[in-house]
Write a protein that holds these residues in place. Structure first.
Motif: not given
Length: 245
Positions: A158, A191, A193, A229
């Motif tokens: 992330m 991910f 973010r 998520l």
């Protein structure tokens, strides 16, 4: 002082519209999919009906006085809702003020002690704030992901949070690019973010430039992150509708 500005800009998100958070923080589908898979998560959900997740991160994975509302807690709640037959448990290991290289050195021991099915490693912010050489950052992330894979756990990387207030003060692109490179090389999901939060800001779901603060506002951002998520994780693990609520 810069660290305080970053924290203020990131956590004090002000919604531009008084809508249901679940509707007002939608994410483009391409940000919720990954070509990399989570085979151990898939096996644990299907065979063991148990999913142990360890979040390794900084203070941005917490909310003062409201830990259950921080994104790891919201992720756990949403996964339990979506996967009612699965016992989901999420623990958080804070690595405050540590660079990727410093955290990487402790990952093997953490996995041996906690025995998670999945590690979600949130990194990049400290390195960017300290202006750590991007190549050194890449090496640190590479060593950390390699350690996780050798230890026998799935991993999700992330990246940093997005804040328009700090874009002109911190050069984040080299860190974002290097995380993407390491994720591709090791075939682990990333991910994004940063891109997700930038989308919310540009769509008017949250005004991340605002100087207004408040736990309630931070809760809304973290709730949206937890929901996003959860969708990303389920997609990467190829958990089909038959296994979901």
């Amino acid at each position: 002082m810069l660290g305080l500005l970053v924290l203020a800009g990131l956590l004090a998100a002000v919604p531009a519209r008084a809508e249901d958070p679940a509707r007002s923080c939608e994410v483009p589908p391409y940000l919720l999919t990954s070509e990399s898979a989570l085979p151990r998560v898939a096996a644990a959900v299907k065979a063991d009906q148990k999913l142990d997740i360890l979040v390794v991160g900084s203070r941005s994975s917490t909310i003062n006085t409201a830990e259950a509302a921080a994104w790891p807690g919201r992720l756990e709640a949403v996964l339990r809702e979506k996967l009612p037959a699965v016992k989901v448990n999420i623990n958080v290991e804070l690595q405050v003020k540590k660079t990727a290289e410093e955290v990487a050195a402790s990952l093997s021991k953490l996995v041996a002690e906690r025995k998670p099915t999945l590690v979600i490693w949130q990194t990049g912010t400290v390195d960017a704030l300290r202006s750590i050489d991007p190549d050194d950052f890449r090496v640190g992330v590479d060593e950390g992901v390699a350690a996780l894979q050798t230890a026998g756990t799935d991993a999700i990387l992330m990246n940093l949070q997005y804040s328009p207030r700090t874009e002109t003060m911190i050069s984040v692109n080299p860190y974002l690019d290097n995380m993407r490179l390491v994720a591709q090389q090791h075939d682990v999901p990333l991910f994004d973010r940063f891109a997700v939060m930038r989308h919310w800001n540009e769509a008017g779901d949250f005004d991340l430039f605002s100087t207004s603060h408040g736990v309630d506002l931070a809760k809304r951002v973290h709730d949206c992150l937890g929901r996003a998520l959860s969708m990303f994780l389920i997609d990467a693990a190829h958990i089909g509708p038959a296994q979901q609520n």
